[in-house]
Design a protein around this motif. Structure first.
Motif, PDB file in Angstrom:
ATOM      1  N   PRO A  30       0.834  -1.202   0.000  1.00 26.04           N
ATOM      2  CA  PRO A  30       0.000   0.000   0.000  1.00 26.04           C
ATOM      3  C   PRO A  30       0.873   1.258   0.000  1.00 26.04           C
ATOM      4  CG  PRO A  30      -0.695  -1.544   1.707  1.00 26.04           C
ATOM      5  CD  PRO A  30       0.594  -2.052   1.163  1.00 26.04           C
ATOM      6  N   ILE A  31       0.375   2.325  -0.601  1.00 28.35           N
ATOM      7  CA  ILE A  31       1.116   3.581  -0.656  1.00 28.35           C
ATOM      8  C   ILE A  31       1.245   4.159   0.744  1.00 28.35           C
ATOM      9  CG2 ILE A  31       1.105   5.940  -1.541  1.00 28.35           C
ATOM     10  CD1 ILE A  31      -0.348   4.905  -3.992  1.00 28.35           C
ATOM     11  N   GLN A  32       2.464   4.497   1.161  1.00 30.26           N
ATOM     12  CA  GLN A  32       2.722   5.097   2.469  1.00 30.26           C
ATOM     13  C   GLN A  32       3.512   6.378   2.259  1.00 30.26           C
ATOM     14  OE1 GLN A  32       1.888   4.083   5.860  1.00 30.26           O
ATOM     15  NE2 GLN A  32       2.429   6.241   5.925  1.00 30.26           N
ATOM     16  N   ASN A  33       2.865   7.510   2.517  1.00 34.61           N
ATOM     17  CA  ASN A  33       3.526   8.793   2.325  1.00 34.61           C
ATOM     18  C   ASN A  33       4.308   9.181   3.568  1.00 34.61           C
ATOM     19  OD1 ASN A  33       2.413   9.191  -0.281  1.00 34.61           O
ATOM     20  ND2 ASN A  33       0.507   9.905   0.641  1.00 34.61           N
ATOM     21  N   VAL A  34       5.465   9.746   3.369  1.00 34.22           N
ATOM     22  CA  VAL A  34       6.304  10.270   4.452  1.00 34.22           C
ATOM     23  C   VAL A  34       6.640  11.713   4.113  1.00 34.22           C
ATOM     24  CG1 VAL A  34       8.471  10.046   5.712  1.00 34.22           C
ATOM     25  CG2 VAL A  34       7.266   7.995   4.926  1.00 34.22           C
ATOM     26  N   TYR A  35       6.384  12.613   5.052  1.00 34.03           N
ATOM     27  CA  TYR A  35       6.602  14.039   4.803  1.00 34.03           C
ATOM     28  C   TYR A  35       7.754  14.530   5.674  1.00 34.03           C
ATOM     29  CZ  TYR A  35       1.944  13.468   2.825  1.00 34.03           C
ATOM     30  OH  TYR A  35       0.869  13.029   2.107  1.00 34.03           O
TER      31      TYR A  35
END
Length: 430
Positions: A30-35
């Motif tokens: 699954p797509i996991q965004n990190v900012y």
């Protein structure tokens, strides 16, 4: 119904298992965004305490979060108040149509003609009775709606008032956080400054110990000292080196943390300037009642009591249990206020006690330094007349430097505690 629920649960479980198998088979996740923001760090070669304090308070994340919290509470409060103003009062007053033979034959209303035909009278009475029942039902429905709307308006009014109290408390928390950050930064800077002074002294002392080792080695070669004497000095030097390495690692770690907190590039050779105008005068105590009145925590506790009082007077309750809860809530806030007062009173006494002890330590270390300096003057006279060697004079001078370092550490500790005591006058008690 039970079978249907079981089937639904099984289907969901099967669906989740199928998804897991699908990801495993296709190596997809699954797509996991990190900012993560890349900060532009300032590069400096030296810092002083005013600069560090300014950087610590500027763009501080905790203060920014508190400011956002304050703004969010204000917006939500305005939203609730706007909804209350826009919320109409659903009212309905049911009318009444003639529903008896006497009423339809003599309506008393020019818009409703008096009936004379028995057939018309019968049909009209029947129809009007049905219509009257419908209108009465609509009136009862409107009355129920009015009750619900009234309760919602009361709840929204209470919530809006609570948000106003929370907003005032958030402002107190912001002011308290600023003072807390200031004191924490001062303590952090002072600790690093003390460690740097200790490192400087330990390096000087190591140089003297190296000379002791050389001297012991020369004496050993001439038969004036044993090998054990040389080994004893060597062990002392090794321990000194280990202590210096440990303190240096701790100092560099603290320097990294300070650099990160104030947003500058880490430089292991960063120069920490001494604190200007660092007074060692005794502190002046403020009476406990005055400090409690200015305390952020006591003000916040007072706001909570005022909120509980307001809710007791203006909250709409449906039964005696609601009134009992409001009374208990007021009592709880009163007890919390008393507990806060006791806790802060103990903290005030502890802060002043620690500051007085630190001040006495400064006086004691100052006296010790004066005595050692007087002894060094005598030692220098002995060296000038040839009674002692240059090496012995240098060793005694290191003792003077040790007392100077100890006094500097005592002054730094007292400075931190004095600032903590002064902060109580502004309302910060910890």
């Amino acid at each position: 119904m039970k079978k249907t629920l079981i089937s639904l649960s099984a289907a969901l479980l099967l669906f989740s298992s199928t998804q897991a198998i699908s990801y495993a088979d296709t190596d997809e996740e699954p797509i996991q965004n990190v900012y993560i923001n890349t900060d532009i760090l300032e590069t400096v070669s030296s810092v002083d305490l005013p600069y560090v304090l300014d950087k610590a308070l500027k763009d501080n994340h905790n203060l920014a979060l508190l400011a956002l919290k304050y703004a969010a509470q204000g917006s939500k409060k305005a939203d609730l108040e706007s909804q209350m103003e826009a919320m109409g009062s659903a009212s309905f007053t049911p009318g009444h149509l003639p529903s008896t033979p006497a009423e339809v034959t003599s309506t008393g209303n020019p818009q409703l003609p008096n009936l004379t035909d028995p057939t018309d009278i019968a049909w009209t009475v029947m129809q009007n009775n049905v219509i009257n029942q419908m209108m009465q039902g609509m009136g009862a429905l409107a009355g129920g709606m009015n009750t619900i709307i009234s309760a919602q308006r009361a709840q929204m009014k209470t919530a809006a008032h609570q948000l106003g109290t929370d907003q005032r408390n958030s402002q107190l928390q912001t002011d308290e956080a600023k003072e807390g950050i200031r004191l924490q930064t001062i303590a952090q800077y002072v600790q690093l400054l003390g460690q740097k002074k200790q490192l400087d002294f330990m390096n000087e002392y190591e140089a003297v110990m190296e000379k002791d080792l050389l001297r012991a080695s020369l004496f050993s070669q001439q038969g004036l000292a044993s090998a054990d004497d040389v080994q004893t000095v060597q062990k002392a030097i090794n321990k000194q080196k280990d202590d210096i390495a440990t303190l240096l690692n701790n100092y560099r770690l603290g320097l990294v943390q300070l650099s990160t907190d104030i947003g500058i590039s880490y430089d292991p050779n960063l120069v920490l300037k001494d604190i200007a105008n660092m007074s060692t005068d005794p502190i002046t105590e403020t009476d406990t009642t005055t400090l409690l009145k200015s305390s952020y925590q006591m003000k916040s506790s007072g706001n909570n009591i005022d909120e509980a009082l307001w809710e007791t007077d203006f909250s709409v309750t449906q039964n005696t249990y609601g009134n009992t809860y409001l009374g208990a809530n007021l009592a709880i806030n009163g007890q919390k206020n008393e507990q806060t007062k006791l806790d802060l009173t103990k903290k005030i006494q502890t802060t002043y006690h620690d500051a007085h002890n630190a001040y006495q330590t400064v006086l004691s270390e100052q006296r010790n330094l004066t005595d050692v300096q007087a002894d060094f003057t005598k030692m220098k006279f002995r060296f000038d007349v040839g009674v002692i060697s240059k090496h012995d004079l240098n060793k005694f001078q290191v003792k003077v430097r040790q007392n100077e370092t100890t006094l500097a550490a005592a002054k730094l500790k007292y400075y931190v505690l004095k600032e903590k005591a002064k902060a109580m006058d502004t309302g910060f008690i910890q």
